[in-house]
Scaffold this motif. Structure first.
Motif, PDB file in Angstrom:
ATOM      1  N   LYS A 113       0.713  -1.278  -0.091  1.00 36.31           N
ATOM      2  CA  LYS A 113      -0.145  -0.056   0.155  1.00 36.31           C
ATOM      3  C   LYS A 113       0.833   1.278  -0.042  1.00 36.31           C
ATOM      4  CE  LYS A 113      -4.276  -0.592   1.487  1.00 36.31           C
ATOM      5  NZ  LYS A 113      -5.367  -0.553   2.059  1.00 36.31           N
ATOM      6  N   GLN A 114       1.846   1.323   0.876  1.00 31.68           N
ATOM      7  CA  GLN A 114       2.617   2.349   0.895  1.00 31.68           C
ATOM      8  C   GLN A 114       3.614   2.613  -0.395  1.00 31.68           C
ATOM      9  OE1 GLN A 114       2.044   0.433   3.798  1.00 31.68           O
ATOM     10  NE2 GLN A 114       0.737   2.136   4.338  1.00 31.68           N
ATOM     11  N   VAL A 115       4.242   1.375  -0.610  1.00 30.59           N
ATOM     12  CA  VAL A 115       5.106   1.329  -1.947  1.00 30.59           C
ATOM     13  C   VAL A 115       4.349   1.813  -3.268  1.00 30.59           C
ATOM     14  CG1 VAL A 115       6.409  -0.105  -3.527  1.00 30.59           C
ATOM     15  CG2 VAL A 115       6.563  -0.512  -0.881  1.00 30.59           C
ATOM     16  N   ASN A 116       3.167   1.222  -3.144  1.00 30.56           N
ATOM     17  CA  ASN A 116       2.207   1.527  -4.502  1.00 30.56           C
ATOM     18  C   ASN A 116       1.865   3.350  -4.393  1.00 30.56           C
ATOM     19  OD1 ASN A 116       2.264  -1.108  -5.461  1.00 30.56           O
ATOM     20  ND2 ASN A 116       0.241  -1.467  -4.859  1.00 30.56           N
ATOM     21  N   GLY A 117       1.486   3.562  -3.172  1.00 29.16           N
ATOM     22  CA  GLY A 117       1.593   5.182  -3.007  1.00 29.16           C
ATOM     23  C   GLY A 117       2.584   5.921  -3.539  1.00 29.16           C
ATOM     24  N   ALA A 118       3.953   5.341  -2.888  1.00 26.70           N
ATOM     25  CA  ALA A 118       5.052   6.081  -3.260  1.00 26.70           C
ATOM     26  C   ALA A 118       5.385   6.050  -4.813  1.00 26.70           C
ATOM     27  CB  ALA A 118       6.118   5.503  -2.204  1.00 26.70           C
ATOM     28  N   LEU A 119       5.203   4.889  -5.360  1.00 21.30           N
ATOM     29  CA  LEU A 119       5.526   4.969  -6.692  1.00 21.30           C
ATOM     30  C   LEU A 119       4.650   5.954  -7.383  1.00 21.30           C
ATOM     31  CD1 LEU A 119       5.357   0.875  -7.289  1.00 21.30           C
ATOM     32  CD2 LEU A 119       7.268   2.532  -8.031  1.00 21.30           C
ATOM     33  N   GLU A 120       3.311   5.764  -7.255  1.00 28.09           N
ATOM     34  CA  GLU A 120       2.339   6.719  -7.951  1.00 28.09           C
ATOM     35  C   GLU A 120       2.559   8.038  -7.713  1.00 28.09           C
ATOM     36  OE1 GLU A 120      -2.334   6.089  -9.010  1.00 28.09           O
ATOM     37  OE2 GLU A 120      -1.855   5.634  -6.966  1.00 28.09           O
ATOM     38  N   THR A 121       2.812   8.499  -6.515  1.00 30.08           N
ATOM     39  CA  THR A 121       2.791  10.024  -6.082  1.00 30.08           C
ATOM     40  C   THR A 121       4.045  10.504  -6.079  1.00 30.08           C
ATOM     41  OG1 THR A 121       2.449   9.859  -3.913  1.00 30.08           O
ATOM     42  CG2 THR A 121       0.525   9.800  -5.071  1.00 30.08           C
ATOM     43  N   LEU A 122       5.154   9.592  -5.986  1.00 30.99           N
ATOM     44  CA  LEU A 122       6.476  10.342  -5.641  1.00 30.99           C
ATOM     45  C   LEU A 122       7.585   9.823  -6.659  1.00 30.99           C
ATOM     46  CD1 LEU A 122       8.314  11.981  -3.536  1.00 30.99           C
ATOM     47  CD2 LEU A 122       8.607   9.811  -2.190  1.00 30.99           C
ATOM     48  N   MET A 123       7.653   8.587  -6.684  1.00 31.99           N
ATOM     49  CA  MET A 123       8.746   7.945  -7.824  1.00 31.99           C
ATOM     50  C   MET A 123       8.681   7.896  -9.255  1.00 31.99           C
ATOM     51  SD  MET A 123      10.062   4.715  -5.484  1.00 31.99           S
ATOM     52  CE  MET A 123       8.711   3.942  -5.308  1.00 31.99           C
ATOM     53  N   ILE A 124       7.382   7.742  -9.718  1.00 29.55           N
ATOM     54  CA  ILE A 124       7.230   8.127 -11.266  1.00 29.55           C
ATOM     55  C   ILE A 124       7.291   9.454 -11.499  1.00 29.55           C
ATOM     56  CG2 ILE A 124       5.598   7.504 -13.114  1.00 29.55           C
ATOM     57  CD1 ILE A 124       4.474   4.975 -11.405  1.00 29.55           C
ATOM     58  N   PRO A 125       6.333  10.290 -10.831  1.00 32.12           N
ATOM     59  CA  PRO A 125       6.639  11.579 -11.146  1.00 32.12           C
ATOM     60  C   PRO A 125       7.886  12.214 -11.211  1.00 32.12           C
ATOM     61  CG  PRO A 125       4.723  11.170  -9.881  1.00 32.12           C
ATOM     62  CD  PRO A 125       5.471   9.984  -9.542  1.00 32.12           C
ATOM     63  N   SER A 126       8.834  11.760 -10.245  1.00 35.08           N
ATOM     64  CA  SER A 126       9.995  12.067  -9.945  1.00 35.08           C
ATOM     65  C   SER A 126      11.029  11.765 -10.812  1.00 35.08           C
ATOM     66  CB  SER A 126      10.507  12.070  -8.432  1.00 35.08           C
ATOM     67  OG  SER A 126       9.463  12.721  -7.598  1.00 35.08           O
ATOM     68  N   ALA A 127      10.969  10.563 -11.441  1.00 35.82           N
ATOM     69  CA  ALA A 127      11.986   9.812 -12.132  1.00 35.82           C
ATOM     70  C   ALA A 127      12.276  10.802 -13.457  1.00 35.82           C
ATOM     71  CB  ALA A 127      11.389   8.595 -12.765  1.00 35.82           C
ATOM     72  N   GLU A 128      13.492  10.989 -13.847  1.00 34.49           N
ATOM     73  CA  GLU A 128      13.721  11.834 -15.005  1.00 34.49           C
ATOM     74  C   GLU A 128      14.242  10.913 -16.137  1.00 34.49           C
ATOM     75  OE1 GLU A 128      16.720  14.608 -13.858  1.00 34.49           O
ATOM     76  OE2 GLU A 128      15.661  15.324 -12.347  1.00 34.49           O
ATOM     77  N   ASN A 129      14.614   9.642 -15.802  1.00 33.96           N
ATOM     78  CA  ASN A 129      15.030   8.877 -16.856  1.00 33.96           C
ATOM     79  C   ASN A 129      13.992   8.099 -17.475  1.00 33.96           C
ATOM     80  OD1 ASN A 129      15.790   5.776 -17.617  1.00 33.96           O
ATOM     81  ND2 ASN A 129      17.717   6.893 -18.049  1.00 33.96           N
ATOM     82  N   ALA A 130      13.619   7.848 -18.770  1.00 37.29           N
ATOM     83  CA  ALA A 130      12.609   7.501 -19.285  1.00 37.29           C
ATOM     84  C   ALA A 130      12.553   6.013 -19.132  1.00 37.29           C
ATOM     85  CB  ALA A 130      12.349   7.657 -20.824  1.00 37.29           C
ATOM     86  N   LYS A 131      13.427   5.358 -19.216  1.00 37.21           N
ATOM     87  CA  LYS A 131      13.471   3.767 -18.812  1.00 37.21           C
ATOM     88  C   LYS A 131      13.158   3.522 -17.390  1.00 37.21           C
ATOM     89  CE  LYS A 131      16.528   2.561 -22.696  1.00 37.21           C
ATOM     90  NZ  LYS A 131      17.822   2.030 -23.085  1.00 37.21           N
ATOM     91  N   LEU A 132      13.763   4.179 -16.397  1.00 38.60           N
ATOM     92  CA  LEU A 132      13.480   4.009 -15.209  1.00 38.60           C
ATOM     93  C   LEU A 132      11.983   4.145 -15.086  1.00 38.60           C
ATOM     94  CD1 LEU A 132      14.071   3.609 -12.256  1.00 38.60           C
ATOM     95  CD2 LEU A 132      14.679   6.037 -12.130  1.00 38.60           C
ATOM     96  N   LYS A 133      11.306   5.309 -15.297  1.00 40.70           N
ATOM     97  CA  LYS A 133      10.044   5.700 -15.138  1.00 40.70           C
ATOM     98  C   LYS A 133       9.100   4.472 -15.754  1.00 40.70           C
ATOM     99  CE  LYS A 133       8.625   9.849 -15.423  1.00 40.70           C
ATOM    100  NZ  LYS A 133       7.846  11.079 -15.348  1.00 40.70           N
ATOM    101  N   SER A 134       9.422   4.068 -16.769  1.00 36.93           N
ATOM    102  CA  SER A 134       8.564   2.994 -17.506  1.00 36.93           C
ATOM    103  C   SER A 134       8.615   1.601 -16.630  1.00 36.93           C
ATOM    104  CB  SER A 134       9.247   2.695 -18.958  1.00 36.93           C
ATOM    105  OG  SER A 134       8.547   1.510 -19.570  1.00 36.93           O
ATOM    106  N   LEU A 135       9.679   1.397 -16.244  1.00 33.89           N
ATOM    107  CA  LEU A 135       9.952  -0.050 -15.302  1.00 33.89           C
ATOM    108  C   LEU A 135       9.043   0.428 -14.046  1.00 33.89           C
ATOM    109  CD1 LEU A 135      11.266  -2.523 -14.691  1.00 33.89           C
ATOM    110  CD2 LEU A 135      13.351  -1.515 -13.735  1.00 33.89           C
TER     111      LEU A 135
END
Length: 145
Positions: free
Chosen positions: A100-122
């Protein structure tokens, strides 16, 4: 006692060991890599524990899925980190443990913050997979009540 312990194992996938460990600043790609990898390792460890302790088919099937999926994503993450020559950095958010927390962090923090397109896609692929795990964990936990 057995029902309570298997319920607790299924609930591990839903609860956070450190809900206050969210980082307040936008994470860097090396920090995001560490967060994602750490979450995967923790979920594999919890699944391995469930495989050792449970006799319930639903829990065993779910735990096998968790090991397979998280190990596959972590292998992709390690391959990408090596390819990009990035050294993952420990940070407060990487201490968040469960779906729950990881998914929230992925959705609201990590995906929007990722600058590398391959990292964002993964990360986006991982989020879809892990959202399925969260739903499955809720289903298994509900069956054991």
């Amino acid at each position: 006692m057995f029902i309570r312990s298997t319920t607790a194992l299924a609930a591990l996938f839903l609860l956070s060991a450190a809900t206050s460990a969210q980082a307040s600043d936008k994470p860097s790609d090396p920090q995001i890599a560490h967060i994602a990898y750490t979450a995967g390792v923790l979920d594999v460890e919890a699944a391995m524990q469930a495989l050792k302790k449970s006799k319930n088919k639903e829990i065993l099937d779910f735990a096998k899925d968790m090991v397979r999926d998280h190990e596959a994503v972590n292998k992709q993450a390690l391959d990408l980190v090596k390819k990009l020559n990035v050294t993952p950095e420990d940070n407060a958010t990487s201490k968040v443990a469960y779906h729950k927390q990881v998914n929230g962090a992925l959705e609201t923090l990590m995906i929007p913050s990722a600058e590398n397109a391959k990292l964002k896609s993964l990360l986006e692929t991982g989020l879809k997979l892990f959202q399925g795990h969260e739903q499955h964990a809720e289903h298994v936990a509900g069956m054991l009540k």
